[in-house]
Design a protein around this motif. Structure first.
Motif: not given
Length: 501
Positions: A359-377, A391-401
Motif C-alpha cells: 500500500d505504497l508505504n513510502t515511510a517504511m521504504a525510506m527507512g530502508h534507504v537510511f539503513s543502506m546509508v548507515r552501512i555505507c557510511n 566495499a567497492r561492490d557494496l558501494l556500487t550496489d548502493f548506487q544501483k539501488r
RNA sequence: GGCGGAAUAGCCAAGUGGUAAGGCAGAGGUCUGCAAAACCUCUAUGCUCCAGUUCGAAUCUGGAUUCCGCCUCCA
C-alpha cells in the motif's frame, strides 16, 4: 501489490483488468487558482504509484483531468475582468510549472472538460433515454439518484441517512432532493455550449464520467479524501448507470495536508501554495517531506518538519557524495568486509520494494534507504574497509539501488555535490547569510590555522558559528555548511527564518 | 444527527497477533590541535485510558476520553 480500496475498506491485490496494463484516472484540479501543498501531496502520491507500477513492468496509462469551466473560474474571470478561458489557461500553465518543479511526471492524458462537451452531452442524453436522468423546463438536467440502487456504495451511506442531514435543500425543479445536476442552463453572461436542452454547461461530476469512459473499467481511480462524497459517488452512479460497466476496480484516496491539525482552507487563512513553500525550501525538500508519511494519514505541515526533511536529505546526499569519492579509487584490496555488514546488507534485500508493494508505504521504504546509508557510511569511514573490493561492490550496489529509489520516489537523483551546493544556497538565502563575509572569515581562518594560531582560528570559528555557519576541517581543507537548526533556547523557539507568504 | 479516520519517546514517523523500523534532538565513546561530519553504544519494560479474547495484543473485541475529516465547493 496490495492497495487499500476505499470501496471495500480493505487492502486488496492489484490485478489489472487487462494483463500487463494499468489504467489510472486521478481527479485533477479546477484551474481557478495556484495549487497548494495539498494538491502537491495528491499529485505526489499518484506520481509515486505510477513510477512504482512502471518499475514493476506494468504499462501504465495515467489520466489526470483539468476542470476548466466552473463557477469559480467564471467568478475569478469576472472579478479580474478577464476572459474565463484565459484564467483557466493561466492556472493550467501554473499547475504544470509547479508539478514539474516537484518532479511529478506528466500524465499520459490530460483531458479538459471543455474539450469533451459532445461526450458529456451524449452521456446526458443516454441517461435521459434510459430514464435515469431528466431535463427540467429551465434547461437543467438532473441525475435521478433513486434510479441507481447502489448509490452510496463507495462512501457507505444510504440515501435515507443523507436525507436525514439537515443541509439538503430541495431545488425547486429537482424531483428528489438528492438528485444532482448533470447539465446546468447558462445564466446571462456565462460561457455556454449548445445542447438539446438549450444553452448551458456541464455539472462537475459528469465531466469525469465522460472523460474516463474510454478506459472502462479503470484499474484505479484516485483523488483526495474529500472527493469520496459526493464527487466519486456521483461519478459511479453516472457511469455505471449509463455504461453498464463498473467504473473502477479500486478507489484510492489520499489524506490531507493540515496546518495545526486542521485542514487547509481559504476561510481559515492557513493556505500555503506550492510557490509559497518553494520560496523558502527546495522542491525536493517538499517532495521528501510529503512522501515521508504514509498517504492515508493526514500530515501536519510545519517549518520544523521541513527542516527535518532537509537534514534527512543532506544525510543521504552526503553519503552519496562520499560513495562517489570512495569509488574513485584506482587500486582495491582483497580485504573481506565484516560478516555483520554483509549480512545486514543482504537482509536489506527487497525491503524497499516490499514496502512500496505494501500500500505504497513510502515511510517504511525510506527507512530502508537510511539503513543502506548507515552501512555505507560505516564502510566509508574505515580506511581499511573502504579499500576493499568487497566495499567497492557494496558501494556500487548502493548506487544501483539508489537509482531505483530515485526512479520510484523521485528523490536522491541529483548530482550530490550540485544538490548539496543548491541546498546550502537555499538555506543561506532563507537565513539571510552573507556568503561573501563567510568566505572572508574562512580565508582568514585558513591562514591562522596554517600559522598554527589556534586561538585566532577558534575565534573566527566562533564568529562564523554566530552567523549559523559551521566549519568542518577535512584533509582537503575547510568546508562549511549551515548549522542545521538553531536549537530552541529556554526563552522559546528561535526566531523562525521562514515567512513564506 | 449520520458516516468515517486518528491517538506510538522531547519532535516527526513505521508497525494490522510473536515481543517497539527510520529521521531529528539528547548522553557517552572513537576520530580531531580543539571542533564539526561520520561511525559505535545508549535513550518508550511500553504504544490515550478501562475492561475483555489469547500461550502471547500497539495490533482483535467492547466501552471511555481527546482530536480530525466528510455529509455544501474542495486534493
Amino acid at each position: 501489490m496490495q492497495l487499500y480500496n476505499t470501496a471495500s475498506r480493505a487492502r486488496q491485490e492489484l490485478v489489472p483488468v487487462r494483463p500487463g496494463k494499468v489504467y489510472m484516472y486521478v481527479c485533477g484540479v479546477t484551474v481557478y487558482d495556484l495549487c497548494h501543498i495539498g494538491h502537491a501531496r495528491s499529485a505526489l502520491v499518484f506520481d509515486v504509484l505510477v513510477r512504482h507500477l512502471r518499475r514493476k513492468g506494468l504499462d501504465v496509462t495515467m489520466v489526470r483531468n483539468f476542470t476548466d469551466v466552473d463557477d469559480k473560474i467564471i467568478n475569478r474571470a469576472n472579478s479580474e475582468n478577464r476572459d474565463w478561458k484565459e484564467v483557466a489557461e493561466t492556472y493550467i500553465r501554473a499547475f504544470h510549472e509547479d508539478m514539474d518543479a516537484l518532479g511529478v511526471l506528466r500524465a499520459d492524458v490530460e483531458p479538459r472538460a471543455t474539450e469533451h462537451m459532445q461526450d458529456i452531452i451524449n452521456m446526458c442524453e443516454e441517461l435521459i433515454r434510459q430514464g435515469k436522468a431528466y431535463a427540467t423546463p429551465s434547461g437543467d438536467v438532473y441525475f435521478r439518484v433513486r434510479s441507481f440502487a447502489q448509490y452510496g456504495k463507495l462512501s457507505h451511506r444510504s440515501l435515507d441517512d443523507m436525507l436525514a442531514g439537515a443541509r439538503v435543500v430541495p431545488g425547486e425543479e429537482k424531483q428528489d432532493p438528492m438528485d444532482f445536476a448533470l447539465w446546468k442552463a447558462a445564466k446571462p453572461g456565462e460561457p455556454f455550449w449548445e445542447s438539446p436542452w438549450g444553452q448551458g454547461r456541464p455539472g462537475w461530476h459528469i465531466e469525469c464520467s465522460a472523460m474516463s469512459r474510454p478506459w472502462l473499467p479503470l484499474d484505479i481511480h484516485g483523488g483526495g479524501m474529500d472527493l469520496i462524497f459526493p464527487h466519486h459517488e456521483n461519478e459511479i452512479a453516472q457511469t455505471e448507470a449509463c455504461c453498464d460497466c463498473e467504473l473502477a476496480k479500486l478507489w484510492m484516496h489520499n489524506a490531507f495536508v493540515q496546518i495545526n491539525s486542521e485542514k487547509m482552507s481559504k476561510s481559515l487563512g492557513n493556505f500555503k501554495t506550492i510557490r509559497d513553500i518553494l520560496a523558502s525550501w527546495l522542491p525536493e525538500t517538499l517532495r521528501y517531506f510529503l512522501l515521508s508519511k504514509q498517504y492515508r494519514s493526514p500530515v501536519d505541515f510545519t517549518p520544523e518538519g521541513m527542516d527535518d526533511a532537509e537534514r534527512a536529505l543532506i544525510r543521504v546526499y552526503e553519503c552519496l557524495e562520499q560513495t562517489k569519492a570512495g569509488l574513485a579509487r584506482a587500486k582495491w584490496k582483497k580485504t573481506a568486509l565484516p560478516e555483520d555488514i554483509t549480512r545486514e546488507w543482504a537482509a536489506l534485500g527487497r525491503g524497499f520494494d516490499e514496502a512500496m508493494d505494501d500500500d505504497l508505504n513510502t515511510a517504511m521504504a525510506m527507512g530502508h534507504v537510511f539503513s543502506m546509508v548507515r552501512i555505507c557510511n560505516r564502510v566509508l569511514e574505515d580506511k581499511t574497509l573502504k579499500a576493499a573490493e568487497a566495499a567497492r561492490d557494496l558501494l556500487t550496489d548502493f548506487q544501483k539501488r539508489m537509482q531505483v529509489v530515485c526512479e520510484e520516489l523521485g528523490l536522491f537523483g541529483q548530482e550530490p555535490a550540485a544538490f548539496l551546493a543548491a541546498m546550502r544556497d537555499c538555506r543561506c538565502a532563507r537565513l539571510a547569510i552573507d556568503v561573501a563575509r563567510v568566505e572572508e572569515l574562512l580565508a582568514a581562518r585558513a591562514e591562522a590555522r596554517a600559522a598554527k594560531d589556534f586561538a585566532a582560528s577558534d575565534a573566527l570559528r566562533d564568529e562564523l558559528k554566530a552567523m549559523h555557519v559551521e566549519v568542518r576541517d577535512t584533509p582537503q581543507g575547510q568546508t562549511w555548511d549551515l548549522l542545521i537548526a538553531v536549537a530552541p533556547g529556554p526563552q522559546g523557539p528561535a526566531p523562525s527564518p521562514h515567512e513564506p507568504s
